[in-house]
Design an enzyme around this catalytic site. Structure first.
Site, PDB file in Angstrom:
ATOM      1  N   GLN A 116      39.622  32.297  37.825  1.00 48.96           N
ATOM      2  CA  GLN A 116      38.307  31.751  38.357  1.00 48.96           C
ATOM      3  C   GLN A 116      37.651  32.847  39.080  1.00 48.96           C
ATOM      4  OE1 GLN A 116      40.839  28.461  40.460  1.00 48.96           O
ATOM      5  NE2 GLN A 116      38.994  27.585  40.031  1.00 48.96           N
ATOM      6  N   HIS A 139      48.767  30.105  37.825  1.00 50.13           N
ATOM      7  CA  HIS A 139      47.678  29.276  38.159  1.00 50.13           C
ATOM      8  C   HIS A 139      46.625  28.673  37.188  1.00 50.13           C
ATOM      9  CE1 HIS A 139      44.868  28.256  41.693  1.00 50.13           C
ATOM     10  NE2 HIS A 139      44.335  27.451  41.001  1.00 50.13           N
ATOM     11  N   ASN A 179      50.877  26.379  40.693  1.00 50.43           N
ATOM     12  CA  ASN A 179      49.740  26.143  41.428  1.00 50.43           C
ATOM     13  C   ASN A 179      49.664  24.485  40.913  1.00 50.43           C
ATOM     14  OD1 ASN A 179      47.400  25.705  43.417  1.00 50.43           O
ATOM     15  ND2 ASN A 179      46.404  25.252  41.363  1.00 50.43           N
ATOM     16  N   GLU A 180      49.638  23.501  41.706  1.00 49.30           N
ATOM     17  CA  GLU A 180      49.531  22.015  41.819  1.00 49.30           C
ATOM     18  C   GLU A 180      50.065  21.538  40.293  1.00 49.30           C
ATOM     19  OE1 GLU A 180      45.176  21.650  42.132  1.00 49.30           O
ATOM     20  OE2 GLU A 180      45.604  21.853  44.258  1.00 49.30           O
TER      21      GLU A 180
HETATM   22  C1  FCB Z   1      42.223  23.016  42.764  1.00 51.32           C
HETATM   23  C2  FCB Z   1      42.525  24.165  42.226  1.00 51.32           C
HETATM   24  C3  FCB Z   1      41.627  25.288  42.458  1.00 51.32           C
HETATM   25  C4  FCB Z   1      40.252  24.958  42.551  1.00 51.32           C
HETATM   26  C5  FCB Z   1      40.109  23.602  43.413  1.00 51.32           C
HETATM   27  C6  FCB Z   1      38.782  23.088  43.612  1.00 51.32           C
HETATM   28  O1  FCB Z   1      43.036  21.837  42.319  1.00 51.32           O
HETATM   29  O2  FCB Z   1      43.963  24.699  42.576  1.00 51.32           O
HETATM   30  O3  FCB Z   1      41.802  26.305  41.354  1.00 51.32           O
HETATM   31  O4  FCB Z   1      39.508  24.535  41.484  1.00 51.32           O
HETATM   32  O5  FCB Z   1      40.918  22.573  42.958  1.00 51.32           O
END
Ligand code: FCB
Length: 388
Positions: free
Chosen positions: A23, A114, A158-159
């Site tokens: 990003q 990520h 991440n997530e």
């Molecule tokens: C999350 C992501 C991050 C960003 C935010 C707004 O889900 O981890 O990369 O895009 O949202």
């Protein structure tokens, strides 16, 4: 507006902001997302924020904004551009990043993966490959062997729930699958992959803390039995299931918090961010309280708002940090708060329009402009104020 300047966060509390490689860095060309951009399916990040070259300047800004910590991610496709081939120069780059943070007394928090995967991994089946967990943990182990001593705090991924939902269920992120079976399978693969890395760290007795950045939402309902059941299910499936799968294999919980979902009428109208997401900072408190059951240190690793006009961000930050403090008072072992994001950046399938930054980026010149709300956050980071 009342202030609560007497209410302090504990000494050593981490204050910072988050970014991720794809990003902000720019110049990444060999991921699944780049391939989708080349095919015109997704926007192209191009130079992004040129953070790859400007990280020193950006960290100067973080210091100027009163931060004492910073979260960033390492790009797998830079480290392992071809299967099993590791690029030492990429490690050298991230060493410079760590040096720059250290020099500025910014405590690092590092994500190993990520959202973007190397193109070769994607092409060979990605997380549906039989050996996916091994391939993923080999990459993580390589980075931890080389750089593990540079940070105490690491996250494998991440997530996992947001990513699998978009990539394997909704089919709007690479690899664009729309398949319940794949979706459920990949969730399991990711949990297994994380556990493998955790076991490696334990076996090697690395003096680091390892976790996962987990997106949790607060689900709320009216009293109708159906809605209550729905909320129970979502709470279990979305918030708890992955954390249960990796139970005993994490040293802290990293919470990414953006969403409050309500089912049933009547519902008060909430303001919306530029993403169209409802703005309800109290949901941070509600999600933090749900994490008490794990008895682990907790960090807010992402919490933020897209607000190009910067008219809502300051109030959002004041309220969110007030709720974070309330969670601390109510027994959550909260150790840090990282705002998403330091800079405006490339917001995945949405491109560059959505502006989450404490700092505005003018993409034609790469100029950074500190937003007024960043100075409100600075006061909070420096312990001068906590607002409601
Ligand atoms: C999350 C992501 C991050 C960003 C935010 C707004 O889900 O981890 O990369 O895009 O949202």
């Amino acid at each position: 507006m009342a202030t609560n300047a007497d209410k302090k966060f504990p000494d050593g509390f981490l204050w910072g902001s988050s970014t991720s490689a794809y990003q902000v860095e720019g110049g990444i060309v060999n991921t699944d997302w780049n391939e989708a951009a080349r095919q015109g399916i997704l926007p192209d990040p191009g130079r992004a924020d040129d953070h790859y070259h400007l990280f020193e300047k950006d960290f100067d800004i973080a210091v100027e904004l009163g931060h004492n910590a910073h979260r960033f991610s390492i790009e797998w496709a830079r480290i392992e551009p071809e299967e099993g081939v590791f690029d030492e120069r990429a490690i050298e780059h991230y060493k410079l990043v760590f040096d720059a943070l250290e020099k500025r007394h910014l405590t690092p928090a590092v994500t190993l993966w990520h959202f973007t995967v190397p193109l070769w991994f994607d092409k060979s089946g990605g997380f549906l490959r039989k050996d996916a967990a091994t391939i993923f943990s080999r990459y993580c182990e390589y980075v931890l062997d080389k750089l593990g001593n540079r940070s105490k705090m690491w996250m494998t991924m991440n997530e996992p729930m947001i990513w699998t939902q978009n990539a394997y269920f909704n089919g709007n992120w690479p690899p664009f699958h729309n398949d319940l079976v794949d979706y459920l399978r990949v969730i399991n693969v990711l949990a297994a992959a994380h556990k493998k890395v955790y076991q490696y760290v334990q076996a090697k007795k690395m003096p680091i803390q390892l976790g996962v950045a987990k997106n949790n939402m607060y689900f709320d309902s009216n009293r109708s039995p159906f809605n209550r059941m729905l909320v129970w299910f979502l709470d279990w499936f979305w918030n708890r299931r992955f954390l249960n799968k990796i139970k005993g294999h994490q040293d802290f919980i990293a919470l990414n918090q953006y969403f409050y979902k309500r089912f049933g009428e009547p519902r008060p109208i909430l303001p919306r961010s530029d993403m169209g997401w409802e703005v309800y900072p109290r949901s941070l408190y509600l999600c933090l309280m749900e994490l008490k059951r794990y008895n682990l240190p907790v960090y807010v690793m992402e919490n933020g708002i897209a607000d190009a006009a910067d008219t809502k961000r300051a109030a959002f930050i004041k309220e969110a940090t007030m709720w974070a403090h309330k969670a601390l008072e109510d027994g959550v072992p909260l150790k840090g708060y990282f705002y998403w994001s330091l800079l405006d950046n490339f917001e995945w399938d949405k491109g560059f329009d959505k502006r989450f930054g404490l700092v505005e980026v003018q993409y034609d010149t790469m100029k950074r402009i500190i937003r007024p709300s960043a100075l409100v956050f600075k006061e909070i980071c420096q312990g001068n104020a906590l607002f409601i």
